[in-house]
Design a protein around this motif. Structure first.
Motif, short mmCIF file in Angstrom:
data_model
loop_
_atom_site.label_atom_id
_atom_site.label_comp_id
_atom_site.label_asym_id
_atom_site.label_seq_id
_atom_site.Cartn_x
_atom_site.Cartn_y
_atom_site.Cartn_z
N PHE A 133 -3.71 13.53 -4.13
CA PHE A 133 -2.66 12.65 -4.62
C PHE A 133 -1.43 12.80 -3.73
CE2 PHE A 133 -0.09 10.45 -7.62
CZ PHE A 133 -0.96 9.81 -8.47
N ARG A 134 -0.91 11.69 -3.24
CA ARG A 134 0.32 11.74 -2.45
C ARG A 134 1.50 11.41 -3.38
NH1 ARG A 134 3.18 7.98 0.66
NH2 ARG A 134 1.52 6.47 0.37
N VAL A 135 2.31 12.43 -3.63
CA VAL A 135 3.41 12.26 -4.58
C VAL A 135 4.63 11.63 -3.90
CG1 VAL A 135 5.08 13.49 -6.00
CG2 VAL A 135 2.66 14.14 -6.08
N THR A 136 5.17 10.59 -4.52
CA THR A 136 6.35 9.94 -3.94
C THR A 136 7.58 10.08 -4.82
OG1 THR A 136 5.75 7.84 -4.98
CG2 THR A 136 4.93 8.22 -2.75
N LEU B 106 0.74 4.72 -8.66
CA LEU B 106 1.47 3.46 -8.59
C LEU B 106 0.54 2.31 -8.21
CD1 LEU B 106 4.63 4.80 -6.72
CD2 LEU B 106 4.43 4.24 -9.15
N GLY B 107 -0.65 2.65 -7.74
CA GLY B 107 -1.61 1.61 -7.37
C GLY B 107 -2.41 1.15 -8.58
N CYS B 108 -3.19 2.05 -9.13
CA CYS B 108 -4.10 1.65 -10.20
C CYS B 108 -3.56 1.97 -11.59
CB CYS B 108 -5.46 2.32 -10.00
SG CYS B 108 -5.42 4.14 -10.02
N SER B 109 -2.34 2.54 -11.69
CA SER B 109 -1.71 2.83 -12.97
C SER B 109 -2.40 3.93 -13.77
CB SER B 109 -1.60 1.59 -13.85
OG SER B 109 -0.76 0.65 -13.24
N THR B 143 4.95 10.58 -9.67
CA THR B 143 4.40 9.29 -9.34
C THR B 143 3.99 9.29 -7.88
OG1 THR B 143 6.63 8.51 -8.87
CG2 THR B 143 5.72 7.97 -11.03
N GLY B 144 3.01 8.51 -7.55
CA GLY B 144 2.52 8.47 -6.18
C GLY B 144 1.23 7.68 -6.10
N TYR B 145 0.38 8.06 -5.16
CA TYR B 145 -0.85 7.31 -4.98
C TYR B 145 -2.06 8.22 -4.98
CZ TYR B 145 2.24 3.51 -3.78
OH TYR B 145 3.21 2.55 -3.83
N CYS B 146 -3.05 7.84 -5.76
CA CYS B 146 -4.28 8.61 -5.76
C CYS B 146 -5.06 8.27 -4.51
CB CYS B 146 -5.09 8.30 -7.02
SG CYS B 146 -5.85 6.68 -7.06
N PRO B 147 -6.02 9.11 -4.12
CA PRO B 147 -6.73 8.93 -2.86
C PRO B 147 -7.24 7.51 -2.62
CG PRO B 147 -7.36 10.99 -3.86
CD PRO B 147 -6.48 10.29 -4.86
N SER B 148 -7.78 6.88 -3.64
CA SER B 148 -8.37 5.57 -3.42
C SER B 148 -7.34 4.43 -3.39
CB SER B 148 -9.43 5.28 -4.48
OG SER B 148 -9.00 5.70 -5.74
N CYS B 149 -6.09 4.73 -3.73
CA CYS B 149 -5.07 3.67 -3.72
C CYS B 149 -4.04 3.86 -2.62
CB CYS B 149 -4.33 3.62 -5.05
SG CYS B 149 -5.35 3.05 -6.41
N ASP B 150 -4.10 4.97 -1.90
CA ASP B 150 -3.05 5.29 -0.94
C ASP B 150 -3.02 4.29 0.21
OD1 ASP B 150 -1.20 6.39 0.70
OD2 ASP B 150 -1.88 8.45 0.36
N GLU B 152 -1.21 4.39 2.78
CA GLU B 152 -1.02 5.08 4.06
C GLU B 152 -2.27 5.83 4.50
OE1 GLU B 152 2.41 7.49 4.41
OE2 GLU B 152 3.79 5.88 3.87
N ALA B 153 -3.24 5.91 3.61
CA ALA B 153 -4.47 6.61 3.97
C ALA B 153 -5.32 5.70 4.84
CB ALA B 153 -5.24 7.03 2.72
N ALA B 154 -6.31 6.29 5.49
CA ALA B 154 -7.12 5.55 6.46
C ALA B 154 -7.87 4.36 5.87
CB ALA B 154 -8.12 6.51 7.13
N GLY B 155 -8.67 4.61 4.85
CA GLY B 155 -9.57 3.60 4.31
C GLY B 155 -8.87 2.35 3.82
N ALA B 156 -9.67 1.32 3.55
CA ALA B 156 -9.13 0.08 3.01
C ALA B 156 -8.77 0.29 1.53
CB ALA B 156 -10.16 -1.04 3.14
N PRO B 157 -7.51 0.08 1.19
CA PRO B 157 -7.04 0.37 -0.18
C PRO B 157 -7.32 -0.76 -1.14
CG PRO B 157 -5.19 -0.18 1.27
CD PRO B 157 -6.45 -0.40 2.05
N ALA B 158 -8.57 -1.10 -1.31
CA ALA B 158 -8.96 -2.15 -2.25
C ALA B 158 -8.44 -3.52 -1.83
CB ALA B 158 -8.49 -1.81 -3.67
#
Lengths: 158, 158
Positions: A133-136, B106-109, B143-150, B152-158
DNA sequence: ATCCTTGCAAAGCATTTGCAGTCAC
DNA sequence: GTGACTGCAAATGCTTTGCAAGGAT
Protein backbone atom coordinates in the motif's frame (compact mmCIF):
# COMPACT_ATOMS: atom_id res chain seq x y z
CA UNK A 1 -2.01 51.23 15.33
CA UNK A 2 -0.49 48.41 13.40
CA UNK A 3 -3.53 46.30 14.08
CA UNK A 4 -5.79 47.94 11.59
CA UNK A 5 -3.20 48.10 8.89
CA UNK A 6 -2.33 44.46 9.30
CA UNK A 7 -5.96 43.44 9.24
CA UNK A 8 -6.40 45.31 6.00
CA UNK A 9 -3.37 43.68 4.49
CA UNK A 10 -4.65 40.27 5.49
CA UNK A 11 -8.03 40.91 3.97
CA UNK A 12 -6.43 42.04 0.77
CA UNK A 13 -4.18 39.05 0.78
CA UNK A 14 -7.06 36.65 1.29
CA UNK A 15 -8.85 38.10 -1.70
CA UNK A 16 -5.73 37.92 -3.81
CA UNK A 17 -5.26 34.28 -2.90
CA UNK A 18 -8.84 33.56 -3.87
CA UNK A 19 -8.64 35.49 -7.14
CA UNK A 20 -5.52 33.63 -8.13
CA UNK A 21 -6.84 30.20 -7.26
CA UNK A 22 -10.11 30.81 -9.05
CA UNK A 23 -8.41 32.24 -12.11
CA UNK A 24 -6.08 29.29 -12.30
CA UNK A 25 -9.05 26.99 -12.76
CA UNK A 26 -11.02 29.26 -15.06
CA UNK A 27 -13.55 30.34 -12.48
CA UNK A 28 -14.77 33.78 -11.52
CA UNK A 29 -14.34 35.88 -8.45
CA UNK A 30 -17.64 36.73 -6.79
CA UNK A 31 -18.68 38.49 -3.65
CA UNK A 32 -20.36 35.31 -2.39
CA UNK A 33 -17.28 33.14 -2.77
CA UNK A 34 -15.15 35.81 -1.19
CA UNK A 35 -17.44 36.05 1.82
CA UNK A 36 -17.47 32.30 2.31
CA UNK A 37 -13.71 32.10 1.97
CA UNK A 38 -13.13 35.04 4.31
CA UNK A 39 -15.30 33.45 6.97
CA UNK A 40 -13.61 30.07 6.68
CA UNK A 41 -10.21 31.70 6.99
CA UNK A 42 -11.28 33.73 9.99
CA UNK A 43 -12.56 30.89 12.14
CA UNK A 44 -11.26 27.71 13.68
CA UNK A 45 -14.74 26.42 14.38
CA UNK A 46 -14.94 24.05 11.40
CA UNK A 47 -18.51 25.09 10.58
CA UNK A 48 -21.22 23.17 8.76
CA UNK A 49 -22.59 24.52 5.49
CA UNK A 50 -25.57 25.85 7.39
CA UNK A 51 -23.41 27.65 9.92
CA UNK A 52 -21.47 29.24 7.09
CA UNK A 53 -24.76 30.26 5.52
CA UNK A 54 -26.08 31.89 8.69
CA UNK A 55 -22.90 33.80 9.24
CA UNK A 56 -22.18 34.86 5.70
CA UNK A 57 -25.74 36.09 5.34
CA UNK A 58 -24.86 39.03 7.53
CA UNK A 59 -22.21 40.08 4.99
CA UNK A 60 -24.11 39.16 1.83
CA UNK A 61 -27.79 39.45 2.75
CA UNK A 62 -29.27 37.83 -0.32
CA UNK A 63 -27.04 34.77 -0.48
CA UNK A 64 -28.77 31.43 -0.72
CA UNK A 65 -27.88 28.16 0.97
CA UNK A 66 -27.39 26.52 -2.42
CA UNK A 67 -24.79 29.12 -3.30
CA UNK A 68 -22.99 28.47 -0.02
CA UNK A 69 -22.82 24.78 -0.87
CA UNK A 70 -21.57 25.56 -4.36
CA UNK A 71 -19.00 28.04 -3.06
CA UNK A 72 -17.70 25.59 -0.47
CA UNK A 73 -17.35 22.94 -3.12
CA UNK A 74 -15.54 25.39 -5.37
CA UNK A 75 -13.12 26.27 -2.59
CA UNK A 76 -12.46 22.61 -1.87
CA UNK A 77 -11.88 22.07 -5.58
CA UNK A 78 -9.34 24.90 -5.66
CA UNK A 79 -7.53 23.51 -2.66
CA UNK A 80 -8.49 26.50 -0.51
CA UNK A 81 -10.58 24.53 1.97
CA UNK A 82 -11.01 20.99 3.20
CA UNK A 83 -14.16 19.02 3.77
CA UNK A 84 -14.43 16.98 6.95
CA UNK A 85 -17.04 14.42 7.79
CA UNK A 86 -18.01 13.23 11.22
CA UNK A 87 -19.73 10.19 12.58
CA UNK A 88 -22.97 12.09 12.98
CA UNK A 89 -22.92 12.42 9.21
CA UNK A 90 -22.61 16.17 9.08
CA UNK A 91 -20.09 17.70 6.70
CA UNK A 92 -17.87 20.43 8.06
CA UNK A 93 -15.46 22.74 6.34
CA UNK A 94 -11.97 23.77 7.32
CA UNK A 95 -10.21 26.85 5.99
CA UNK A 96 -6.82 25.35 6.75
CA UNK A 97 -5.57 23.08 4.03
CA UNK A 98 -2.21 22.16 5.49
CA UNK A 99 -1.95 18.67 6.88
CA UNK A 100 -3.13 18.93 10.47
CA UNK A 101 -5.22 16.98 12.95
CA UNK A 102 -8.25 17.62 15.14
CA UNK A 103 -9.63 17.07 18.63
CA UNK A 104 -13.38 16.77 18.95
CA UNK A 105 -15.32 17.23 22.17
CA UNK A 106 -17.94 14.54 22.68
CA UNK A 107 -19.90 16.97 24.83
CA UNK A 108 -20.24 20.16 22.83
CA UNK A 109 -19.12 18.77 19.45
CA UNK A 110 -16.59 21.56 19.13
CA UNK A 111 -13.63 20.73 16.90
CA UNK A 112 -10.22 22.22 17.55
CA UNK A 113 -6.96 22.09 15.68
CA UNK A 114 -3.93 20.24 16.99
CA UNK A 115 -0.61 21.94 16.44
CA UNK A 116 1.42 18.75 16.21
CA UNK A 117 1.33 16.17 13.47
CA UNK A 118 1.71 12.45 13.73
CA UNK A 119 5.37 11.53 13.58
CA UNK A 120 6.47 10.16 10.21
CA UNK A 121 8.17 7.24 11.88
CA UNK A 122 4.93 6.33 13.57
CA UNK A 123 3.10 6.45 10.26
CA UNK A 124 5.77 4.23 8.76
CA UNK A 125 5.31 1.76 11.58
CA UNK A 126 1.53 1.66 11.13
CA UNK A 127 1.86 1.40 7.41
CA UNK A 128 4.37 -1.43 7.55
CA UNK A 129 1.66 -4.02 7.93
CA UNK A 130 -0.35 -2.78 4.96
CA UNK A 131 2.12 -4.20 2.53
CA UNK A 132 2.19 -2.90 -0.99
CA UNK A 133 0.00 0.00 0.00
CA UNK A 134 1.38 3.41 -0.94
CA UNK A 135 0.24 5.82 1.75
CA UNK A 136 -0.45 9.40 0.67
CA UNK A 137 -2.29 10.82 3.65
CA UNK A 138 -3.01 10.48 7.34
CA UNK A 139 -6.16 11.57 9.02
CA UNK A 140 -6.23 11.57 12.79
CA UNK A 141 -8.81 12.73 15.25
CA UNK A 142 -8.68 12.67 19.01
CA UNK A 143 -12.00 12.46 20.80
CA UNK A 144 -12.70 13.29 24.40
CA UNK A 145 -13.98 16.08 26.58
CA UNK A 146 -12.99 19.69 26.73
CA UNK A 147 -12.61 21.24 30.21
CA UNK A 148 -16.12 22.66 30.31
CA UNK A 149 -17.79 19.43 29.20
CA UNK A 150 -15.84 16.87 31.17
CA UNK A 151 -18.32 14.80 33.20
CA UNK A 152 -15.52 13.49 35.39
CA UNK A 153 -14.28 16.95 36.20
CA UNK A 154 -15.37 18.71 39.37
CA UNK A 155 -17.74 21.39 38.08
CA UNK A 156 -21.33 20.89 36.96
CA UNK A 157 -21.11 19.83 33.30
CA UNK A 158 -24.20 21.71 32.17
CA UNK B 1 -11.57 -31.90 9.86
CA UNK B 2 -11.39 -29.39 12.63
CA UNK B 3 -12.60 -26.67 10.31
CA UNK B 4 -16.25 -27.56 10.36
CA UNK B 5 -16.42 -28.09 14.06
CA UNK B 6 -14.72 -24.79 14.75
CA UNK B 7 -17.02 -22.96 12.37
CA UNK B 8 -20.03 -24.32 14.19
CA UNK B 9 -18.63 -23.35 17.54
CA UNK B 10 -17.98 -19.85 16.29
CA UNK B 11 -21.49 -19.45 15.01
CA UNK B 12 -22.88 -20.60 18.30
CA UNK B 13 -20.58 -18.31 20.15
CA UNK B 14 -21.59 -15.34 18.05
CA UNK B 15 -25.24 -15.91 18.89
CA UNK B 16 -24.45 -16.32 22.55
CA UNK B 17 -22.57 -13.04 22.56
CA UNK B 18 -25.48 -11.32 20.91
CA UNK B 19 -28.07 -12.86 23.25
CA UNK B 20 -26.10 -11.78 26.27
CA UNK B 21 -25.51 -8.23 25.06
CA UNK B 22 -29.16 -7.77 24.10
CA UNK B 23 -30.42 -9.25 27.34
CA UNK B 24 -28.17 -6.98 29.36
CA UNK B 25 -29.95 -3.96 27.92
CA UNK B 26 -33.45 -5.38 28.02
CA UNK B 27 -33.73 -6.05 24.32
CA UNK B 28 -34.82 -9.14 22.46
CA UNK B 29 -33.02 -11.61 20.32
CA UNK B 30 -34.39 -11.75 16.78
CA UNK B 31 -33.45 -13.55 13.64
CA UNK B 32 -32.92 -10.22 11.87
CA UNK B 33 -30.50 -8.87 14.45
CA UNK B 34 -28.66 -12.18 14.49
CA UNK B 35 -28.26 -12.17 10.72
CA UNK B 36 -26.95 -8.60 10.69
CA UNK B 37 -24.55 -9.34 13.51
CA UNK B 38 -23.34 -12.57 11.90
CA UNK B 39 -22.63 -10.80 8.65
CA UNK B 40 -20.76 -7.96 10.31
CA UNK B 41 -18.64 -10.42 12.26
CA UNK B 42 -17.87 -12.44 9.14
CA UNK B 43 -16.56 -9.63 6.97
CA UNK B 44 -13.78 -7.07 7.03
CA UNK B 45 -15.38 -5.05 4.26
CA UNK B 46 -16.88 -2.35 6.50
CA UNK B 47 -20.19 -2.35 4.62
CA UNK B 48 -22.78 0.40 4.31
CA UNK B 49 -26.28 -0.17 5.64
CA UNK B 50 -27.43 -0.89 2.13
CA UNK B 51 -24.71 -3.46 1.55
CA UNK B 52 -25.68 -5.16 4.80
CA UNK B 53 -29.28 -5.14 3.62
CA UNK B 54 -28.48 -6.72 0.26
CA UNK B 55 -26.40 -9.42 1.82
CA UNK B 56 -28.60 -10.23 4.80
CA UNK B 57 -31.61 -10.43 2.55
CA UNK B 58 -30.31 -13.76 1.27
CA UNK B 59 -30.48 -15.16 4.81
CA UNK B 60 -33.68 -13.45 5.91
CA UNK B 61 -35.68 -12.88 2.73
CA UNK B 62 -38.35 -10.60 4.13
CA UNK B 63 -36.10 -8.21 6.03
CA UNK B 64 -36.58 -4.52 5.36
CA UNK B 65 -33.97 -1.81 5.03
CA UNK B 66 -35.46 0.02 7.98
CA UNK B 67 -34.96 -3.04 10.13
CA UNK B 68 -31.34 -3.24 9.02
CA UNK B 69 -30.83 0.35 10.09
CA UNK B 70 -32.50 -0.32 13.40
CA UNK B 71 -30.51 -3.51 13.96
CA UNK B 72 -27.23 -1.80 13.18
CA UNK B 73 -28.06 0.98 15.59
CA UNK B 74 -28.97 -1.58 18.23
CA UNK B 75 -25.65 -3.37 17.77
CA UNK B 76 -23.76 -0.10 18.04
CA UNK B 77 -25.71 0.67 21.20
CA UNK B 78 -24.76 -2.68 22.70
CA UNK B 79 -21.11 -2.15 21.85
CA UNK B 80 -21.11 -5.01 19.35
CA UNK B 81 -20.37 -2.88 16.33
CA UNK B 82 -18.92 0.49 15.46
CA UNK B 83 -20.16 3.13 13.09
CA UNK B 84 -17.65 4.76 10.80
CA UNK B 85 -18.07 7.74 8.57
CA UNK B 86 -16.01 8.60 5.55
CA UNK B 87 -15.31 11.80 3.74
CA UNK B 88 -17.88 10.94 1.12
CA UNK B 89 -20.44 11.07 3.90
CA UNK B 90 -21.50 7.46 3.79
CA UNK B 91 -21.91 5.62 7.07
CA UNK B 92 -20.22 2.25 7.34
CA UNK B 93 -20.33 -0.41 9.99
CA UNK B 94 -17.53 -2.40 11.52
CA UNK B 95 -18.02 -5.66 13.40
CA UNK B 96 -14.78 -5.15 15.27
CA UNK B 97 -15.16 -2.98 18.32
CA UNK B 98 -11.62 -3.09 19.61
CA UNK B 99 -9.63 0.06 19.08
CA UNK B 100 -8.05 -0.31 15.66
CA UNK B 101 -7.29 1.80 12.62
CA UNK B 102 -7.96 1.69 8.90
CA UNK B 103 -6.32 2.16 5.51
CA UNK B 104 -8.53 3.33 2.68
CA UNK B 105 -7.69 2.98 -1.00
CA UNK B 106 -8.42 6.14 -2.97
CA UNK B 107 -8.80 4.02 -6.09
CA UNK B 108 -11.20 1.24 -5.23
CA UNK B 109 -12.50 2.69 -1.91
CA UNK B 110 -11.74 -0.55 -0.15
CA UNK B 111 -11.12 -0.22 3.58
CA UNK B 112 -8.76 -2.55 5.38
CA UNK B 113 -7.84 -2.99 9.00
CA UNK B 114 -4.43 -2.08 10.35
CA UNK B 115 -2.98 -4.47 12.90
CA UNK B 116 -0.98 -1.84 14.76
CA UNK B 117 -2.32 0.95 16.90
CA UNK B 118 -0.97 4.44 17.35
CA UNK B 119 1.60 4.43 20.08
CA UNK B 120 0.34 5.82 23.39
CA UNK B 121 3.37 8.05 23.69
CA UNK B 122 2.57 9.55 20.32
CA UNK B 123 -1.00 10.20 21.40
CA UNK B 124 0.29 11.85 24.55
CA UNK B 125 2.55 14.07 22.47
CA UNK B 126 -0.29 15.11 20.16
CA UNK B 127 -2.61 15.66 23.07
CA UNK B 128 -0.14 17.76 25.02
CA UNK B 129 -1.09 20.88 23.13
CA UNK B 130 -4.82 20.46 23.67
CA UNK B 131 -4.54 21.48 27.27
CA UNK B 132 -7.29 20.57 29.66
CA UNK B 133 -8.76 18.19 27.14
CA UNK B 134 -9.28 14.66 28.41
CA UNK B 135 -8.73 12.35 25.46
CA UNK B 136 -10.79 9.15 25.39
CA UNK B 137 -10.26 7.93 21.85
CA UNK B 138 -8.08 8.08 18.78
CA UNK B 139 -9.28 7.62 15.28
CA UNK B 140 -6.73 7.27 12.53
CA UNK B 141 -7.09 6.53 8.87
CA UNK B 142 -4.35 6.17 6.30
CA UNK B 143 -5.26 6.95 2.73
CA UNK B 144 -3.39 5.93 -0.38
CA UNK B 145 -3.39 3.31 -3.08
CA UNK B 146 -3.48 -0.43 -2.83
CA UNK B 147 -1.17 -2.39 -5.15
CA UNK B 148 -3.77 -2.95 -7.83
CA UNK B 149 -4.92 0.68 -7.92
CA UNK B 150 -1.59 2.49 -7.69
CA UNK B 151 -1.34 4.84 -10.69
CA UNK B 152 2.39 5.23 -10.12
CA UNK B 153 3.00 1.50 -10.12
CA UNK B 154 4.13 -0.28 -13.26
CA UNK B 155 1.07 -2.30 -14.25
CA UNK B 156 -2.07 -0.98 -15.91
CA UNK B 157 -4.26 0.40 -13.09
CA UNK B 158 -7.57 -0.92 -14.36
C1' DA C 1 -21.02 39.71 -25.84
C1' DT C 2 -19.91 35.44 -23.57
C1' DC C 3 -20.80 32.08 -20.45
C1' DC C 4 -19.99 31.46 -15.51
C1' DT C 5 -22.79 32.27 -11.14
C1' DT C 6 -26.61 33.17 -8.52
C1' DG C 7 -31.09 32.34 -6.28
C1' DC C 8 -35.09 29.93 -6.24
C1' DA C 9 -37.61 25.80 -6.02
C1' DA C 10 -37.86 21.12 -6.95
C1' DA C 11 -35.50 16.78 -6.84
C1' DG C 12 -32.42 13.21 -4.64
C1' DC C 13 -30.60 10.26 -1.41
C1' DA C 14 -29.61 8.20 2.99
C1' DT C 15 -31.63 7.71 7.21
C1' DT C 16 -35.46 8.02 10.54
C1' DT C 17 -40.13 7.67 12.16
C1' DG C 18 -45.21 6.28 12.89
C1' DC C 19 -48.07 2.66 13.11
C1' DA C 20 -50.54 -1.86 12.94
C1' DG C 21 -49.52 -6.58 12.94
C1' DT C 22 -46.36 -10.10 14.78
C1' DC C 23 -43.26 -12.34 17.76
C1' DA C 24 -40.04 -13.12 21.81
C1' DC C 25 -40.26 -13.70 26.45
C1' DG D 1 -50.50 -11.75 27.67
C1' DT D 2 -47.40 -7.87 27.34
C1' DG D 3 -44.38 -5.04 25.39
C1' DA D 4 -40.69 -5.03 22.04
C1' DC D 5 -39.70 -5.73 17.02
C1' DT D 6 -40.75 -5.88 12.19
C1' DG D 7 -42.14 -4.20 7.71
C1' DC D 8 -44.23 -0.85 5.16
C1' DA D 9 -44.62 3.74 3.69
C1' DA D 10 -44.40 8.40 4.64
C1' DA D 11 -41.46 11.88 6.49
C1' DT D 12 -37.19 14.15 7.48
C1' DG D 13 -32.88 16.57 6.76
C1' DC D 14 -28.93 17.57 4.25
C1' DT D 15 -27.22 18.25 -0.20
C1' DT D 16 -27.59 18.60 -5.20
C1' DT D 17 -29.67 20.04 -9.52
C1' DG D 18 -32.30 22.63 -13.37
C1' DC D 19 -33.20 26.83 -15.01
C1' DA D 20 -33.88 31.78 -16.03
C1' DA D 21 -32.00 36.18 -14.63
C1' DG D 22 -27.84 38.62 -13.46
C1' DG D 23 -22.88 39.57 -13.28
C1' DA D 24 -17.67 38.99 -14.18
C1' DT D 25 -14.35 39.07 -17.69
Amino acid sequence: MEGRKQMHEETTDVEAVLREALGASGQRFTEQRAAVFRFLRSTESHPTADEVFLRVRTDVPGISLATVYKSLETLVGCGLAAKLTYVDGSARYDGRTDDHHHVRCLGCSRVMDLPHRVDDGEVARLQASADGFRVTGVRLELTGYCPSCDPEAAGAPA
